[in-house]
Design a protein around this motif. Structure first.
Motif, mmCIF file in Angstrom:
data_model
loop_
_atom_site.group_PDB
_atom_site.id
_atom_site.type_symbol
_atom_site.label_atom_id
_atom_site.label_comp_id
_atom_site.label_asym_id
_atom_site.label_seq_id
_atom_site.Cartn_x
_atom_site.Cartn_y
_atom_site.Cartn_z
ATOM 1 N N PRO A 64 39.980 41.458 39.959
ATOM 2 C CA PRO A 64 39.970 39.933 39.598
ATOM 3 C C PRO A 64 41.022 39.494 38.703
ATOM 4 N N GLY A 65 41.309 40.298 37.655
ATOM 5 C CA GLY A 65 41.996 40.044 36.370
ATOM 6 C C GLY A 65 43.580 39.894 36.890
ATOM 7 N N LEU A 66 43.915 40.914 37.889
ATOM 8 C CA LEU A 66 45.288 40.412 38.545
ATOM 9 C C LEU A 66 45.361 39.183 39.352
ATOM 10 N N VAL A 67 44.364 38.777 40.075
ATOM 11 C CA VAL A 67 44.342 37.522 40.858
ATOM 12 C C VAL A 67 44.160 36.495 39.998
ATOM 13 N N TYR A 68 43.755 36.486 38.904
ATOM 14 C CA TYR A 68 43.563 35.352 37.658
ATOM 15 C C TYR A 68 44.946 35.197 37.130
ATOM 16 N N ALA A 69 45.299 36.450 36.848
ATOM 17 C CA ALA A 69 46.898 36.268 35.963
ATOM 18 C C ALA A 69 47.841 36.059 36.979
ATOM 19 N N LEU A 70 47.929 36.128 38.454
ATOM 20 C CA LEU A 70 48.683 35.634 39.050
ATOM 21 C C LEU A 70 48.751 34.174 39.260
ATOM 22 N N LEU A 75 50.598 28.873 38.109
ATOM 23 C CA LEU A 75 50.250 27.470 37.667
ATOM 24 C C LEU A 75 51.079 27.127 36.185
ATOM 25 N N ALA A 76 51.289 28.131 35.504
ATOM 26 C CA ALA A 76 52.122 27.638 34.329
ATOM 27 C C ALA A 76 53.718 27.841 34.706
ATOM 28 N N GLY A 77 54.210 28.135 35.780
ATOM 29 C CA GLY A 77 55.342 27.888 36.119
ATOM 30 C C GLY A 77 55.676 26.574 36.589
#
Length: 91
Positions: A64-70, A75-77
């Protein structure tokens, strides 16, 4: 401040993932069978506890942490402003 909120959100998602993964693992009939919930406690296998539980905890935290970070990175990009074409340092 946005970076702190994103970090807090990632930690929260990972914590919920760990709790959910352990709960689903513990509630499964396969785990119950290996931990002695069979007829008169026959077939108790603590290898399932010592091998599978750490993997479930790590997987529940990392995935879940990797999915959230991705998602946060994507979105930031998209919201990142375009750099200026000219610069005051180049004539």
């Amino acid at each position: 401040m946005k970076r702190d909120a994103a970090t807090c959100g990632g930690c929260l998602v990972s914590a919920v993932g760990v709790v959910g993964a352990v709960w689903v693992w513990g509630a499964s009939s396969r785990t119950q069978r290996h931990l002695g919930q069979d007829f008169e406690g026959n077939g108790m296998d603590l290898g399932a506890f010592f091998v599978e539980l750490p993997l479930v905890v790590v997987g529940g935290a990392v995935v879940p942490g990797l999915v959230y970070a991705l998602g946060a990175w994507l979105l930031a990009g998209r919201r990142r402003p375009e750099p200026a074409r000219g610069s005051e340092f180049h004539a």
